[in-house]
Design an enzyme around this catalytic site. Structure first.
Site, short mmCIF file in Angstrom:
data_model
loop_
_atom_site.label_atom_id
_atom_site.label_comp_id
_atom_site.label_asym_id
_atom_site.label_seq_id
_atom_site.Cartn_x
_atom_site.Cartn_y
_atom_site.Cartn_z
N ASP A 13 0.82 -1.23 0.00
CA ASP A 13 0.00 0.00 0.00
C ASP A 13 0.85 1.27 0.00
O ASP A 13 0.42 2.30 0.51
CB ASP A 13 -0.97 0.03 1.20
N LYS A 16 2.53 2.42 -5.01
CA LYS A 16 3.42 2.06 -6.12
C LYS A 16 2.76 2.38 -7.46
O LYS A 16 3.43 2.74 -8.42
CB LYS A 16 3.73 0.56 -6.10
N GLY A 40 -4.32 -3.74 -4.58
CA GLY A 40 -5.20 -2.65 -5.01
C GLY A 40 -4.33 -1.47 -5.36
O GLY A 40 -3.73 -0.86 -4.48
N HIS A 41 -4.19 -1.20 -6.64
CA HIS A 41 -3.33 -0.11 -7.06
C HIS A 41 -4.18 1.07 -7.52
O HIS A 41 -4.96 0.94 -8.46
CB HIS A 41 -2.38 -0.59 -8.18
N GLN A 223 2.03 -5.74 -3.38
CA GLN A 223 2.33 -5.89 -1.94
C GLN A 223 3.67 -5.21 -1.61
O GLN A 223 4.07 -4.31 -2.32
CB GLN A 223 2.31 -7.36 -1.50
P1 IMP Z 1 -3.13 -12.65 1.17
O1 IMP Z 1 -2.12 -12.10 0.21
O2 IMP Z 1 -4.54 -12.30 0.81
O3 IMP Z 1 -2.94 -14.11 1.42
O4 IMP Z 1 -2.88 -11.94 2.59
C1 IMP Z 1 -1.71 -12.17 3.37
C2 IMP Z 1 -1.29 -10.90 4.10
O5 IMP Z 1 -0.85 -9.94 3.14
C3 IMP Z 1 -2.42 -10.22 4.88
O6 IMP Z 1 -1.87 -9.60 6.03
C4 IMP Z 1 -2.91 -9.15 3.92
O7 IMP Z 1 -3.52 -8.08 4.60
C5 IMP Z 1 -1.59 -8.74 3.27
N1 IMP Z 1 -1.77 -8.18 1.93
C6 IMP Z 1 -2.03 -8.85 0.79
N2 IMP Z 1 -2.12 -8.02 -0.24
C7 IMP Z 1 -1.87 -6.80 0.24
C8 IMP Z 1 -1.79 -5.51 -0.37
O8 IMP Z 1 -1.93 -5.33 -1.59
N3 IMP Z 1 -1.49 -4.48 0.46
C9 IMP Z 1 -1.28 -4.65 1.78
N4 IMP Z 1 -1.35 -5.83 2.39
C10 IMP Z 1 -1.65 -6.90 1.62
#
Ligand code: IMP
Length: 430
Positions: A13, A16, A40-41, A223
């Site tokens: 977040d 980017k 989410g970009h 991420q």
């Molecule tokens: P998953 O990727 O949905 O399996 O989530 C695993 C961890 O990564 C969790 O703590 C999510 O909140 C975090 N996470 C996954 N995608 C994002 C992102 O795009 N931004 C911030 N945190 C993320």
């Protein structure tokens, strides 16, 4: 322009998308190299806000080819909806390409993600529930379905049926839940395959050719570094490799093809989901940051945990990504705080360390050692040049640069493209 990787330097977040969009203007191609619709970009341009989950952030530039590469896990339902929405808003998608090697997220991945989270109880990771972990698990277990097979009408029905039937065994026998309706899903996914097939191809040669060209490629990370499955705060991580090295896995280039690595960080820290967060603020300052920074998840709407900037995390990130430069965003959010802090080291018992302990148990007990700096009160969101920023704000940027040991090439003072300020004499180089 050379080939640049844009990587999240914190827990995701970091905005980017905006940096990718900025660099894409001069590039031939933007390649998304990992993650899925957990990302989410947000790109804001001409007063319009675009929220992208799978389509690369370069899509708003008409002449830029956008590639979803092999390391991404693609949820066809999400992608078809995203394409429909973008088309509806006048964005041509003729330059979108999807790797035939990218793995497919199917409905049972989403269901399993949620069931697994529930069974973790207090130890839940706080996943986005988008099926990311189960889809990457299937890929590693060599039972996943890839986009090439998915869009092949001759192979898809059987490929879907066998996987859905196996998943139903798991759902009914292990989790004691309702089975999925195999035939309804096969039929629904026929329509997605039909909508996506024109975009699916062997993307690696395209990327390799663009990487040899004069304009170059921007590799878009999803991420952030601290969510990397190997070097993040495991097990509270995602299941892919957001770090810069991930850009060389299956995209069409090797490590020698990358010229620059740009880290993106916020001027503070945020995190969604569970797991350690040494500089977290649960007080009014944390609240100020969340509200001013609109720190709510783009994908799930969850409030983000907020805290001071952590230079220990950023140094760790600089090492793992080989950061050449850093873009520091959301500076405007810190306006009006009186004084601002940066964690420069950690205290673990009697020990002061300036590096991140590898052991999560130790990390849970660290106490940040803060440096306090003068804040600034002016609204800086309309400022267009670095020299016009308040002296205390410039001093903050300079101190971050010193503590992290990476040159800062740009800062941002708001979400719009125009609110990115390149520092005098600096470029995204190195
Ligand atoms: P998953 O990727 O949905 O399996 O989530 C695993 C961890 O990564 C969790 O703590 C999510 O909140 C975090 N996470 C996954 N995608 C994002 C992102 O795009 N931004 C911030 N945190 C993320």
């Amino acid at each position: 322009m050379p080939n640049v990787v844009v990587v999240g330097a914190q827990w995701g977040d970091e905005a980017k998308g905006k940096v990718v969009d900025y660099l894409a203007e001069r590039a031939e191609m933007v390649v998304r190299y990992g993650g899925g619709s957990n990302a989410g970009h947000t790109v804001t341009t001409g007063g319009e806000v675009f929220k992208l989950h799978l389509v690369p952030s370069g899509i708003l530039h008409q002449d830029v080819t956008c590639v979803i590469s092999a390391g991404v896990v693609v949820d066809p339902a999400v992608l078809v909806e995203e394409i429909r929405e973008l088309k509806g808003r006048g964005c041509p998608l003729r330059n979108l390409r999807i790797s035939a090697l990218a793995h497919v997220i199917l409905p049972y991945h989403r269901v399993l993600d949620q069931l697994e989270e529930r069974s973790r109880s207090k130890l839940a990771i706080g996943t986005t529930g988008r099926g990311i972990g189960p889809a990457y698990a299937d890929k590693a277990a060599r039972r996943g379905l890839r986009m090439g097979e998915f869009v092949d009408d001759a192979r898809r029905p059987q490929a879907l049926r066998s996987r859905l039937e196996a998943a139903n065994e798991l759902l009914t026998r292990l989790y004691d839940t309702e089975p999925l309706d195999v035939e309804a899903i096969v039929c629904e996914y026929d329509a997605y395959a039909d909508a996506l097939s024109a975009f699916v191809c062997d993307t690696a040669p395209l990327v390799a050719a663009a990487a040899r060209g004069a304009k170059g490629v921007v590799f878009e990370g999803a991420q952030g570094t601290m969510l990397d499955v190997d070097i993040g705060t495991y097990p509270y991580v995602t299941s892919s490799h957001p770090i810069a090295g991930g850009a060389c896995i299956g995209t069409g280039i090797g490590p020698t093809g990358i010229d620059r690595v740009v880290g993106v960080a916020k001027a503070y820290t945020t995190r969604v989901g569970a797991g350690v967060f040494p500089t977290e603020l649960t007080d009014e300052i944390g609240h100020h940051i969340r509200e001013r920074g609109r720190e709510y998840g783009t994908t799930t709407g969850r409030p983000r945990r907020c805290g001071w900037l952590d230079a220990v995390v950023l140094r760790y990130s600089a090492m793992h990504n080989g950061l050449g430069t850093l873009a520091l965003g959301h500076l405007d959010v810190l306006s009006g705080l009186g004084r601002v802090k940066i964690a420069r080291a950690y205290k673990i018992g009697a020990l002061i360390t300036d590096s991140l302990p590898y052991d999560l148990a130790a990390l849970e007990h660290v106490e940040p050692v803060y440096e306090e700096l003068e804040g600034w009160s002016d609204d800086i969101s309309g400022i267009a040049s670095f020299d016009a920023l308040p002296p205390a704000c410039r001093a903050y940027v300079a101190r971050v640069e010193e503590l992290v040991g990476v040159p800062i090439w740009a800062v941002s003072v708001g979400p719009a493209r125009e609110q990115m300020i390149v520092l005098p004499g600096r470029s995204a180089g190195r």
